[in-house]
Every structure is written in C-alpha cells, then in structure tokens.
Design a protein around this motif. Structure first.
Motif, mmCIF file in Angstrom:
data_model
loop_
_atom_site.group_PDB
_atom_site.id
_atom_site.type_symbol
_atom_site.label_atom_id
_atom_site.label_comp_id
_atom_site.label_asym_id
_atom_site.label_seq_id
_atom_site.Cartn_x
_atom_site.Cartn_y
_atom_site.Cartn_z
ATOM 1 N N MET A 18 0.843 -1.195 0.000
ATOM 2 C CA MET A 18 0.000 0.000 0.000
ATOM 3 C C MET A 18 0.883 1.252 0.000
ATOM 4 O O MET A 18 1.789 1.358 0.831
ATOM 5 N N PRO A 19 0.652 2.190 -0.937
ATOM 6 C CA PRO A 19 1.518 3.365 -0.977
ATOM 7 C C PRO A 19 1.267 4.311 0.203
ATOM 8 O O PRO A 19 0.130 4.482 0.639
ATOM 9 N N GLY A 20 2.334 4.915 0.694
ATOM 10 C CA GLY A 20 2.197 5.904 1.770
ATOM 11 C C GLY A 20 2.124 5.239 3.133
ATOM 12 O O GLY A 20 1.208 4.460 3.398
ATOM 13 N N LEU A 21 3.072 5.534 4.003
ATOM 14 C CA LEU A 21 3.101 4.856 5.307
ATOM 15 C C LEU A 21 1.910 5.239 6.189
ATOM 16 O O LEU A 21 1.369 4.400 6.900
ATOM 17 N N THR A 22 1.500 6.516 6.137
ATOM 18 C CA THR A 22 0.352 6.922 6.963
ATOM 19 C C THR A 22 -0.882 6.096 6.602
ATOM 20 O O THR A 22 -1.566 5.532 7.466
ATOM 21 N N ASN A 23 -1.131 6.018 5.299
ATOM 22 C CA ASN A 23 -2.255 5.250 4.787
ATOM 23 C C ASN A 23 -2.162 3.772 5.173
ATOM 24 O O ASN A 23 -3.107 3.175 5.704
ATOM 25 N N ILE A 25 9.092 1.656 10.068
ATOM 26 C CA ILE A 25 9.677 2.606 9.120
ATOM 27 C C ILE A 25 9.602 2.065 7.693
ATOM 28 O O ILE A 25 9.510 0.859 7.467
ATOM 29 N N ARG A 26 9.659 3.016 6.764
ATOM 30 C CA ARG A 26 9.939 2.707 5.366
ATOM 31 C C ARG A 26 11.063 3.650 4.967
ATOM 32 O O ARG A 26 10.938 4.857 5.152
ATOM 33 N N MET A 27 12.143 3.092 4.432
ATOM 34 C CA MET A 27 13.282 3.936 4.103
ATOM 35 C C MET A 27 13.725 3.734 2.664
ATOM 36 O O MET A 27 13.774 2.613 2.168
ATOM 37 N N ASN A 28 14.048 4.849 2.003
ATOM 38 C CA ASN A 28 14.656 4.812 0.677
ATOM 39 C C ASN A 28 16.167 4.663 0.880
ATOM 40 O O ASN A 28 16.808 5.587 1.364
ATOM 41 N N PRO A 29 16.734 3.520 0.502
ATOM 42 C CA PRO A 29 18.151 3.296 0.804
ATOM 43 C C PRO A 29 19.078 4.265 0.075
ATOM 44 O O PRO A 29 20.154 4.594 0.603
ATOM 45 N N SER A 65 18.736 7.482 -0.537
ATOM 46 C CA SER A 65 18.830 8.796 0.100
ATOM 47 C C SER A 65 18.962 8.712 1.623
ATOM 48 O O SER A 65 19.374 9.680 2.260
ATOM 49 N N GLY A 66 18.586 7.593 2.220
ATOM 50 C CA GLY A 66 18.559 7.499 3.677
ATOM 51 C C GLY A 66 17.355 8.211 4.283
ATOM 52 O O GLY A 66 17.211 8.306 5.492
ATOM 53 N N ARG A 67 16.468 8.704 3.401
ATOM 54 C CA ARG A 67 15.270 9.389 3.893
ATOM 55 C C ARG A 67 14.248 8.333 4.312
ATOM 56 O O ARG A 67 14.012 7.367 3.588
ATOM 57 N N LEU A 68 13.662 8.533 5.473
ATOM 58 C CA LEU A 68 12.708 7.535 5.938
ATOM 59 C C LEU A 68 11.457 8.189 6.501
ATOM 60 O O LEU A 68 11.471 9.341 6.939
ATOM 61 N N SER A 69 10.361 7.448 6.427
ATOM 62 C CA SER A 69 9.178 7.867 7.166
ATOM 63 C C SER A 69 8.941 6.821 8.249
ATOM 64 O O SER A 69 9.282 5.649 8.076
ATOM 65 N N TYR A 70 8.413 7.279 9.375
ATOM 66 C CA TYR A 70 8.176 6.342 10.472
ATOM 67 C C TYR A 70 6.878 6.677 11.177
ATOM 68 O O TYR A 70 6.424 7.819 11.158
ATOM 69 N N VAL A 71 6.295 5.651 11.784
ATOM 70 C CA VAL A 71 5.163 5.858 12.682
ATOM 71 C C VAL A 71 5.541 5.245 14.015
ATOM 72 O O VAL A 71 6.046 4.125 14.076
ATOM 73 N N ASP A 72 5.324 6.001 15.070
ATOM 74 C CA ASP A 72 5.566 5.492 16.406
ATOM 75 C C ASP A 72 4.240 5.414 17.149
ATOM 76 O O ASP A 72 3.684 6.428 17.533
ATOM 77 N N ALA A 73 3.729 4.208 17.299
ATOM 78 C CA ALA A 73 2.478 4.008 18.034
ATOM 79 C C ALA A 73 2.826 3.554 19.444
ATOM 80 O O ALA A 73 2.862 2.362 19.740
ATOM 81 N N GLU A 103 -0.027 9.605 12.162
ATOM 82 C CA GLU A 103 0.591 10.308 11.028
ATOM 83 C C GLU A 103 2.061 9.929 10.951
ATOM 84 O O GLU A 103 2.765 9.989 11.958
ATOM 85 N N ALA A 104 2.509 9.591 9.759
ATOM 86 C CA ALA A 104 3.923 9.285 9.593
ATOM 87 C C ALA A 104 4.756 10.565 9.716
ATOM 88 O O ALA A 104 4.327 11.638 9.291
ATOM 89 N N GLN A 105 5.931 10.443 10.312
ATOM 90 C CA GLN A 105 6.883 11.544 10.444
ATOM 91 C C GLN A 105 8.082 11.240 9.551
ATOM 92 O O GLN A 105 8.303 10.090 9.201
ATOM 93 N N ARG A 106 8.852 12.278 9.255
ATOM 94 C CA ARG A 106 10.041 12.062 8.414
ATOM 95 C C ARG A 106 11.329 12.203 9.219
ATOM 96 O O ARG A 106 11.390 12.956 10.182
ATOM 97 N N ALA A 107 12.331 11.474 8.794
ATOM 98 C CA ALA A 107 13.656 11.589 9.406
ATOM 99 C C ALA A 107 14.682 11.187 8.355
ATOM 100 O O ALA A 107 14.322 10.686 7.290
#
Lengths: 110, 229
Positions: free
Chosen positions: B75-80, B105-109, B111-119, B152-156
């Motif tokens: 499913m596209p988009g981590l928040t979704n 997390i989902r990370m693009n290797p 760029s090292g850019r990742l989105s994460y959700v912390d529940a 909501e997913a956050q970025r890091a």
C-alpha cells in the motif's frame, strides 16, 4: 500487589502497593469494577507506592478508565512515580490519564 | 519461546551500503516482542512491536501484528498503510483486551530518507558517528489501547555513518530511565564496528535483570561515505 480502598465524600481512593504487572493487573480491574458496581463514580488511583508498572499494568489502568467513563464517571491517577510516568509518556497515555499531585486534588476545584 | 522465535525473520535484508542486524533475548515466559524486516518496491520496511503481557496470548497477538503489517506492505504511503493495518487489528485487540506498541519505518536506501510511525513505542533514535543522538519522538498511542486513533507518519534522515536504533522496553526497564537508555545507545554505537555488535551489546544490557521482559534491539547502520565522488 496489595490494594486498599478508601471511600471519601466525593471520591474513592484506590491505593496500590507493589508492582503493577501481569499478576496485579486483573486484581486492579476487579477492585475498580466492584467499586463502580457499588456506586463509586469518581475514582482516584494513588500510585505513590507502585514501584513498577509494565504493559499489562497500563492496559489495566486504561480499561478501568474506560469502565469508569462508561458508567458516566471518571478515573484519575495521583502521586505518580517516575517509572510509571515514563510509561505513560512513551505511550502518549498521559494525554488521557493526566497525573495529579495527590488524591485530594484529583477531583478538586479547577 | 520456540513459537516466538519462529515468527522472527532469519537473515537481515541484503541492502548495499547498509549493515542491518537484530538481537533478541526472550523472557522466561513467552513475551510479546516482534520484529520484521524486508525490502518491498526498493524500500526497506522494518517493524518492531511489543504486544501487551506475556504468554501465548501475547505471542498470538504479536503474530497477527506481523501478518497485518505485511499485508499492507504494497500500500503506498506509510500513513495510509499504517492506519489500514491499525484499523484491521483494533477489533481483535479490543476483544482480547490487549494492545500493541508498534514502531515501523519505510526507508529509501539511496537517500537514507525515511518515514516512520511510532504508536506508543517511544524508544528509537539515530546515533551519529560522533555519538550525537536524535530521538525519533513518539507521536501516537499504542494500537488497540484507546478509541478512534489515527497515526501520522513523520520524516527523518539517516545520513552516511549514522545508525538507526530501535529497542523494546525490556532494555528501558533494565536501564531504568530514558536518558540512561539513550546514553547507552550512544556509547554502544561508538564502541562497535558492526550493527550486530551494537544489537548484541544493547540486548546484553538486560541480561542481569532476572525478571526481565523480552529484549529486542534492531540496528540499521549506514556506511560512511568513502573517498571522493
């Protein structure tokens, strides 16, 4: 874990002494369910002597909160030690279970 | 314990430019810790979850958390994706009187850019090569604990030479507080050359704690940039 119950004029105070873990969690639920059954609507859980709370302990506190609200009452926590506060903050549950300094102020005036 | 080990992935994903490892120390009873990792559509997916309590109930919940998060991998988009998985899990969790913390997390290797959700998990951080630490802040409650939640997913970013570290609360309980745990993460990264070394040292923090909960540590180290471009 030992629980003691004190019924005050405007609230019922439940004090837990020891570790609020998987063993103690169902006991806490029983104690609070029976207080609500007996008519208590404003419940304060005094945590000053609660040495440690794990995930089951947190689950029990939240299910007691739900129970109190379903009965049109509320449950609040008082005198919260650092480890318990840390668990509440890490899980963002401090937003729904606001810590009060002591039992008397939990349902006090503003 | 065998049931729980059977749920854990075998080899870490093969990701050029990265070193990925985990360490897991079960409690004397079966616990609720779980981690999972795989590469999907070129992205690294990594999840660390901790289901409430101990015993077979906790292991069963952990198994359904793993299966449900795998089911939304495309499913596209981590928040979704996260909110779909959480909605699917909520009723089962509520009816069993349980809940689970989840950090994913989902990370693009590249760029090292990742989105994460912390529940409600709360113990993840990026440690830089000089030991500096950036905590990835918690932003939501555990799944199944409270009503009508949305995450909501956050970025890091994980820059070259940095390590992303996730530990379960068994580590936190053994160390005693969050500040001490973050300091230990930083010191352990500085003392180790590999992700496996870091994960093993983190898991070892809890070995003297007799009553300890499950302890899980997952580490993603990004190789330092080498030479000129």
């Amino acid at each position: 874990m030992q629980f003691t119950v004190a019924r005050h004029d405007t609230y019922t105070e439940v004090t837990g002494e020891g570790r609020l873990n998987m063993v103690a969690a169902p006991k806490l639920k029983d104690v609070i369910a029976s207080e609500i059954g007996a008519g208590s609507r404003q419940i304060v859980v005094e945590l000053g002597k609660t040495e440690f709370m794990d995930s089951s302990g947190l689950g029990a506190l939240i299910s007691c909160l739900k129970l109190a609200r379903q009965a049109s009452g509320d449950l609040r926590i008082a005198n919260v030690p650092p480890q318990v506060l840390m668990v509440l903050q890490l899980t963002s549950m401090d937003r729904v279970l606001t810590p009060y300094p002591d039992a008397a102020s939990a349902f006090g005036e503003g | 314990m065998e049931v729980q080990r059977g749920l854990l992935p075998d080899a870490p994903p093969d990701l050029p430019g990265y070193d990925v490892a985990a360490a897991f120390q079960p409690s004397s009873l079966v616990g609720g810790d779980l981690y999972d990792w795989y590469v999907e559509s070129g992205q690294l997916h990594l999840t660390l979850a901790d289901a409430m309590g101990k015993g077979m109930g906790a292991a069963m919940i952990a198994a359904s958390v793993r299966a449900t998060f795998r089911s939304v991998a495309l499913m596209p988009g981590l928040t979704n994706a996260f909110n779909h998985a959480a909605a699917a899990l909520s009723s089962a969790l509520e009816s069993s009187g349980s809940y689970s913390t989840v950090f994913t997390i989902r990370m693009n290797p590249a760029s090292g850019r990742l989105s994460y959700v912390d529940a409600g998990h709360g113990i993840a951080a990026v440690v830089s090569a000089d030991g500096g630490i950036r905590r990835l802040e918690a932003d939501g409650p555990p799944v199944g604990l409270w009503f009508e939640d949305r995450w909501e997913a956050q970025r890091a970013d994980l820059f070259p030479g940095e390590s992303l570290i996730m530990v379960s609360d068994g580590v936190l309980d053994a160390v005693g507080d969050l500040e001490g745990t973050l300091a230990a993460m930083s010191a352990i990264v500085l003392a180790n050359a590999t992700a496996q070394g870091v994960a093993d040292d983190l898991a070892r923090l809890a070995q003297d704690d007799q009553e300890h909960d499950d302890v899980t540590a997952v580490v993603v180290r990004r190789d330092p940039e080498t030479g000129s471009h």
